[in-house]
Design an enzyme around this catalytic site. Structure first.
Site, mmCIF file in Angstrom:
data_model
loop_
_atom_site.group_PDB
_atom_site.id
_atom_site.type_symbol
_atom_site.label_atom_id
_atom_site.label_comp_id
_atom_site.label_asym_id
_atom_site.label_seq_id
_atom_site.Cartn_x
_atom_site.Cartn_y
_atom_site.Cartn_z
ATOM 1 N N LYS A 106 0.843 -1.208 0.000
ATOM 2 C CA LYS A 106 0.000 0.000 0.000
ATOM 3 C C LYS A 106 0.873 1.252 0.000
ATOM 4 C CE LYS A 106 -1.489 1.703 4.080
ATOM 5 N NZ LYS A 106 -1.238 3.140 4.361
ATOM 6 N N ASN A 107 1.870 1.267 0.885
ATOM 7 C CA ASN A 107 2.650 2.501 1.046
ATOM 8 C C ASN A 107 3.639 2.742 -0.090
ATOM 9 O OD1 ASN A 107 1.215 3.078 3.291
ATOM 10 N ND2 ASN A 107 2.817 2.552 4.769
ATOM 11 N N ARG A 143 1.445 14.658 13.064
ATOM 12 C CA ARG A 143 1.742 14.486 11.644
ATOM 13 C C ARG A 143 1.789 15.786 10.829
ATOM 14 N NH1 ARG A 143 -0.739 9.129 9.267
ATOM 15 N NH2 ARG A 143 1.261 9.100 8.249
ATOM 16 N N ASP A 159 4.866 0.843 11.910
ATOM 17 C CA ASP A 159 3.627 0.256 11.386
ATOM 18 C C ASP A 159 3.418 -1.191 11.835
ATOM 19 O OD1 ASP A 159 3.067 2.629 10.151
ATOM 20 O OD2 ASP A 159 3.756 2.007 8.170
ATOM 21 N N ARG A 212 -8.642 0.086 4.894
ATOM 22 C CA ARG A 212 -7.794 1.103 4.274
ATOM 23 C C ARG A 212 -6.486 0.507 3.771
ATOM 24 N NH1 ARG A 212 -7.119 6.606 7.349
ATOM 25 N NH2 ARG A 212 -5.907 6.802 5.450
ATOM 26 N N CYS A 226 -4.332 13.429 13.249
ATOM 27 C CA CYS A 226 -4.486 12.016 12.933
ATOM 28 C C CYS A 226 -4.386 11.277 14.253
ATOM 29 C CB CYS A 226 -3.363 11.650 11.982
ATOM 30 S SG CYS A 226 -3.074 9.925 11.764
HETATM 31 N N1 EPU Z 1 7.185 14.563 10.492
HETATM 32 C C1 EPU Z 1 7.449 15.882 10.751
HETATM 33 N N2 EPU Z 1 7.322 16.766 9.724
HETATM 34 C C2 EPU Z 1 6.950 16.392 8.475
HETATM 35 C C3 EPU Z 1 6.690 15.041 8.221
HETATM 36 C C4 EPU Z 1 6.815 14.137 9.254
HETATM 37 O O1 EPU Z 1 7.784 16.253 11.871
HETATM 38 O O2 EPU Z 1 6.852 17.266 7.585
HETATM 39 C C5 EPU Z 1 7.328 13.556 11.574
HETATM 40 C C6 EPU Z 1 6.054 12.757 11.837
HETATM 41 O O3 EPU Z 1 5.171 13.444 12.695
HETATM 42 C C7 EPU Z 1 6.606 11.480 12.432
HETATM 43 C C8 EPU Z 1 7.915 11.277 11.662
HETATM 44 O O4 EPU Z 1 8.252 12.567 11.151
HETATM 45 O O5 EPU Z 1 6.903 11.654 13.791
HETATM 46 C C9 EPU Z 1 7.847 10.285 10.534
HETATM 47 O O6 EPU Z 1 6.721 10.554 9.711
HETATM 48 P P1 EPU Z 1 6.734 10.310 8.154
HETATM 49 O O7 EPU Z 1 6.686 11.615 7.440
HETATM 50 O O8 EPU Z 1 7.850 9.394 7.783
HETATM 51 O O9 EPU Z 1 5.350 9.595 7.939
HETATM 52 P P2 EPU Z 1 4.524 9.587 6.586
HETATM 53 O O10 EPU Z 1 5.477 9.644 5.449
HETATM 54 O O11 EPU Z 1 3.438 10.569 6.637
HETATM 55 C C10 EPU Z 1 4.591 6.998 6.175
HETATM 56 C C11 EPU Z 1 3.606 5.877 6.121
HETATM 57 C C12 EPU Z 1 3.065 5.612 7.512
HETATM 58 C C13 EPU Z 1 4.237 5.261 8.428
HETATM 59 C C14 EPU Z 1 5.267 6.389 8.417
HETATM 60 C C15 EPU Z 1 6.525 6.081 9.209
HETATM 61 C C16 EPU Z 1 2.650 6.066 3.907
HETATM 62 C C17 EPU Z 1 1.472 6.339 3.075
HETATM 63 N N3 EPU Z 1 2.511 6.222 5.219
HETATM 64 O O12 EPU Z 1 3.873 8.151 6.633
HETATM 65 O O13 EPU Z 1 2.217 4.476 7.388
HETATM 66 O O14 EPU Z 1 3.781 5.057 9.741
HETATM 67 O O15 EPU Z 1 5.673 6.657 7.046
HETATM 68 O O16 EPU Z 1 7.151 4.946 8.722
HETATM 69 O O17 EPU Z 1 3.682 5.656 3.410
HETATM 70 C C18 EPU Z 1 0.421 3.051 7.896
HETATM 71 O O18 EPU Z 1 0.621 2.463 6.807
HETATM 72 O O19 EPU Z 1 -0.318 2.585 8.791
HETATM 73 C C19 EPU Z 1 1.087 4.328 8.146
HETATM 74 C C20 EPU Z 1 0.658 5.191 9.053
#
Ligand code: EPU
Length: 423
Positions: free
Chosen positions: A22-23, A120, A309, A401, A115
């Protein structure tokens, strides 16, 4: 709204195929916005998040055909404003921002709200796109990015207080493919899903090196072209079924996995006393439930560390593993909603300051429980597999989802589960 009834006590046996990730699919689908030529993407899981992404692309003007796992997308002429009604449903829709900006020189995307797994923010995404020359404005809950004269390569450090950002790295990498000159992303996310996206972009004609490491170099090109690509296996779905097999299985085999993506999860399951055997090519594994089990200490960390995850699912497994386990989630310290529900089923868990202390009990007992997010719901399903009695898990849309046909896969393994419509 569907519910899942899980009648605990069945032994899981046999084999299933793991779906495409998915991701990885979500940013890859969004990346098709970077070209007017058709992109054919295989093994896209049939889950509601990929459906939302396809709806967003269609609303932007893309021509999308989907037949089983194959999606064919042509983005000949696309709009630059992503519709709020669709975007608000899924946080990952933020990853249309980079490709739209690069292709159109402008994009409007709604600012994602809070969220259940944490705050996030998207500051790192914006910091990266600003470094490429985009102007960022906020109004009415929307982010508008403009770069009328195009984007220019830059050196960008994407490290945040919680480590690297996966979708932030994706967004900047996608935008940089069409920027003028060279972009260097330091402190990039090294997750396999980022590498899969880079492979997709390179097959489209991008010049990306270093994806899968903390330093990605992108040499901008004038245009990208159509491509065919097969998405990598979903390591979190695989990990979830590994945990299910460890809890309630007798030699369950998972096919279409990737051993290299599963090292941290395999290590955690083996440390708790179970055995995982991969075939020589590493694309299939069999999990054997152990006899002498023990608690483990886990810290979530960016890849190749233990994935956040898979934190909830492992907590469910450890809830009935003898001994004390300490589980710390430094990436999403608030991601412990499942613990309150697991406690309703008799688990002994204390959560404090981003850490869960789990004292394994002999058996959980069924209770009506509520799914709060995708991985938390998976944890409740796992817990219910061996609980005494029938557990009713409501708000099943959370699990739909991100898990393709989870009830059917569980049934194939011999679990006693029923999807029921809410009255
Ligand atoms: N963060 C910031 N600023 C940003 C972006 C992120 O401070 O601009 C922080 C977040 O709050 C968090 C950390 O950085 O503490 C990591 O977040 P990340 O940006 O890596 O998360 P994401 O890219 O939004 C993806 C996955 C998530 C998974 C996270 C971490 C997808 C679609 N989603 O989210 O997957 O938990 O990386 O590995 O790829 C799930 O599949 O259940 C899911 C939540």
């Amino acid at each position: 709204m569907d519910k899942l009834l899980v009648h605990g006590g069945s032994t899981l046996r046999g084999s299933i195929n793991i779906s495409g990730s998915k991701n990885a699919s979500l940013p890859i689908l969004a990346a098709s916005l970077l070209t007017g030529e058709p992109c054919i993407i295989r093994r896209v899981p049939d889950v509601s998040d990929t459906n939302y992404m396809i709806q967003i692309l269609s609303a932007l003007g893309a021509d999308v055909e989907r037949s089983s796992g194959t999606v064919r997308i042509t983005c000949e002429d696309v709009a630059d404003e992503a519709p709020y009604e669709l975007v608000r449903r899924m946080r990952a829709s933020i990853c249309v921002m980079g490709p739209l900006l690069a292709r159109k020189g402008r994009c409007v995307v709604s600012l994602p709200g809070g969220c259940v797994i944490g705050d996030r923010p998207v500051d790192l995404h914006l910091r990266g796109l600003e470094a490429l020359g985009a102007k960022v404005e906020f109004e009415g809950g929307n982010i508008t990015l403009t770069a009328p004269d195009g984007l220019r390569g830059a050196e960008i450090d994407l490290r945040g207080t919680h480590g690297p950002t996966v979708l932030g790295t994706d967004n900047v990498m996608m935008a940089a493919t069409l920027a003028e000159g060279i972009t260097i992303i330091e402190s990039a996310a090294a997750e396999p899903e980022v590498l899969d996206l880079a492979n997709f972009l390179n097959a489209m004609g991008a010049k990306i090196t270093g994806a899968g490491t903390r330093r990605i170099v992108i040499e901008g090109v004038k245009e990208l072209h159509g491509v065919e690509h097969t998405v990598i296996p979903d390591r979190i779905e695989a990990g979830t079924f590994m945990a299910a097999a460890a809890l309630a299985g007798e030699g369950v085999t998972l096919r279409r996995v990737c051993r290299d993506h599963l090292k941290a999860i395999t290590a955690a399951i083996e440390q708790s006393g179970h055995r995982v055997e991969f075939n020589p090519t590493g694309d299939s594994c069999t999990i054997f439930r152990g006899e002498t089990l023990q608690g483990v200490n886990l810290n979530t960390a960016p890849f190749p560390g233990y994935p956040t995850d898979m934190q909830a699912q492992m907590t469910a497994l450890l809830a009935t593993t003898p001994g004390i386990s300490v589980i710390k989630d430094a990436i999403f310290p608030q991601r412990f909603m499942h613990c309150a529900e697991l406690k309703r089923m008799g688990a002994d868990i204390k959560v404090d300051n981003g850490t869960a202390i789990v004292r394994g009990v002999e058996k959980l007992s069924a209770a009506p429980v509520m799914a709060s997010d995708l991985r938390a719901s998976a944890a409740l399903v796992l817990a219910a597999l061996t609980a005494k009695g029938s557990t009713e898990i409501s708000r099943l849309y959370h699990i739909d989802r991100g898990y393709e046909h989870i009830d059917e896969k569980l049934l194939m393994l011999g679990a006693n589960v029923e999807r029921v419509k809410d009255r």
